[in-house]
Enzyme design. Sequence first.
Site, PDB file in Angstrom:
ATOM      1  N   ILE A 223      28.362 -13.993 -66.125  1.00 14.76           N
ATOM      2  CA  ILE A 223      28.494 -14.313 -67.730  1.00 14.76           C
ATOM      3  C   ILE A 223      27.285 -13.676 -68.594  1.00 14.76           C
ATOM      4  CG2 ILE A 223      28.407 -16.340 -69.309  1.00 14.76           C
ATOM      5  CD1 ILE A 223      30.122 -17.960 -67.180  1.00 14.76           C
ATOM      6  N   ASP A 265      10.511 -15.337 -63.560  1.00 11.43           N
ATOM      7  CA  ASP A 265      11.023 -16.608 -62.846  1.00 11.43           C
ATOM      8  C   ASP A 265      10.921 -17.586 -63.906  1.00 11.43           C
ATOM      9  OD1 ASP A 265      11.619 -18.779 -61.475  1.00 11.43           O
ATOM     10  OD2 ASP A 265      10.235 -18.350 -59.818  1.00 11.43           O
ATOM     11  N   ALA A 293      20.596 -18.805 -67.954  1.00 11.83           N
ATOM     12  CA  ALA A 293      20.249 -18.958 -66.656  1.00 11.83           C
ATOM     13  C   ALA A 293      20.613 -20.339 -65.842  1.00 11.83           C
ATOM     14  CB  ALA A 293      18.798 -18.779 -66.515  1.00 11.83           C
ATOM     15  N   LEU A 301      25.795 -36.448 -53.130  1.00  7.32           N
ATOM     16  CA  LEU A 301      24.557 -37.145 -53.297  1.00  7.32           C
ATOM     17  C   LEU A 301      23.785 -37.560 -52.143  1.00  7.32           C
ATOM     18  CD1 LEU A 301      22.385 -37.743 -55.611  1.00  7.32           C
ATOM     19  CD2 LEU A 301      23.714 -39.790 -56.115  1.00  7.32           C
ATOM     20  N   ASN A 351      31.535 -33.986 -61.441  1.00  5.88           N
ATOM     21  CA  ASN A 351      32.055 -33.055 -60.154  1.00  5.88           C
ATOM     22  C   ASN A 351      31.666 -33.720 -59.259  1.00  5.88           C
ATOM     23  OD1 ASN A 351      33.900 -31.362 -59.493  1.00  5.88           O
ATOM     24  ND2 ASN A 351      32.806 -29.427 -59.744  1.00  5.88           N
ATOM     25  N   TYR A 357      24.018 -30.613 -60.562  1.00 11.13           N
ATOM     26  CA  TYR A 357      24.395 -29.691 -61.607  1.00 11.13           C
ATOM     27  C   TYR A 357      25.221 -30.454 -62.821  1.00 11.13           C
ATOM     28  CZ  TYR A 357      27.026 -25.756 -63.536  1.00 11.13           C
ATOM     29  OH  TYR A 357      27.441 -24.497 -64.481  1.00 11.13           O
TER      30      TYR A 357
END
Length: 451
Positions: A223, A265, A293, A301, A351, A357
Site C-alpha cells: 500500500i 526506524d 507504516a 492473546l 479479529n 493489531y
Amino acid sequence: MTDRYASFVQSTAGRTLVKRLGLPDPPRLRRHSPGDPLLPGPALLGAATGGRLAEPVGRILTAAGVELADPAASAGPQDRFGALVYDASGITDSAQLRQLYDFFHPQARAVLPGGRVIVLGTPPQECPTPREATAQRALEGLVRSIGKEFGRGSTAQLVYVTRAEDGVLTSLESTLRFLLSGRSAYVSGQVIRVGGGEATAPADWDRPLDGQVVLVTGAARGIGAALARVLARDGAQVVALDIPAAGDALAAVANDIGGTAVQLDLTAPDAPTRLADHLASRHGRVDVVVHNAGITRDKTLGRMDADRWDQVIDVNLSSQERINDVLLERGLIPTGGRIVSVSSIAGIAGNRGQTNYATSKAGVIGLVDSLAPALRERGISVNAVAPGFIETRLTARIPLVVREAGRRMNSLAQGGLPVDVAETIGWLAWPASGAVSGNVVRVCGQSLLGA
C-alpha cells in the site's frame, strides 16, 4: 496477487457457471486512469422538498463536465445513468422519507455498471429538532442497503454536509469528484462528513497535489508504494520513508516517482526529531503526513508474548503520536495541512489472533477523533482510512479458505487493490478536501464485517 476466481468469472464458461450455481459474482470495477471522465453516463440529480444542496451540487457537477439528465424527460425504461445524486437535506420528518422511495424506486435498475449513488444530508447533530435528526439518521440505512442491492460494480455513499460556509463548497466538490470517479472503486456504504475548514481548489483537478510536500511512511512496498505513486501522479513531492532493511525497495520507489527516500526506524527514541530536522532542512515544511507504516505479530492473546504486543502498539500507534507531536510543536505542518492515518476494519470489528493489531488500529481511530477538533482551529485536517481485504503479499500468506472468505464477504465480492487505498488517501490529502476532517473511511468494498 491474482484473484483467479474473479478472472474466471469474466469468461464465458465462468458467467454460465455463476448463474447456474448462484456463486459469488465479482463485477469488473471501474478504476481511475488520468484523463477519464468522472462518469460513464449522465447523472440524475434529485432533491427533497426544501433541499439546500441541489443547486450548488448541480453547478459543481456541470463545472466538472458531468452531463445532467433532465428529470422530466428521464422516465423511460431505456434511460441509464452513470450516477444518481439526491439532496435529502430538506427531509425534516420521518413521513417525508417517502420522497426517497419516490426517487430511487423507478431508477433501481437504471444505474450503469460501475455507476455511483450519492445521498446528501445534514449532520443529525446539527438538526434543530429531534424529528429532523431522526429522519437524517435514517439515510444511513438507505444508502448501505442500496450499496448491497444495485450491484454491477456500483457504489453508494452518504455525505453529511454542514450548514457552515467556510470551505464547504470546495470540499464538497472534492468529495463529489472522488466519489463519482473511478478513484472510489472499492469504497461503498460509507458515511462522510463535510464540515467547515480550510479548503483550496486546485488550478488543475488532474493534479490536485501540485506543490505539496507529502510524507509517506512504510513506502517501500504494498500500500505504501502504491500511495507514493498515486500522490506523485497527482503532483506531490513525495518523501518516502521506511526502515533501513527495506532500503533497496524504498530507493526503487523513490527513484521511480522522482521523490526522496528516508531510511528511518520510527520506533527509535530520536526518530521524530531526526525526521523533523530532515523535513525542515530539505523542504521547510510538510503539507501532508500519511501514517502508513504498520506491522502484524499475530497470536491469540493467551499465546502472545509481551514483545509481540509492544512492537505492534509502538509501530502502528505510538510512533504516529510521537511524530505528530513533534511536527505540530515545531510548526512544520502549516495551516491547510493534512494528517491521514491508516487504520483497519480490524480496529472496528476486531479479529481473532490479532488483539494487538486491532487494539492499535482502533487507537488510530481514537487519534483521529481526538485530534480533529483540536486541529480544526489551526486549519489542519486529520482523517483515517480503514482498509478491508486488500490484495498484498501479506494477504497472499493467508490460508486459502480464509483468503477466499475475506475476498467474497463484501458487496463487491472481491478483494481491493493497494491503489484503492492510495486513491482514497489521495482525496483526503488534497488541499481541496480541507473541510473533510474527523472521518474514518473504510476501503473495504462494503465489508459484511463491522459497523
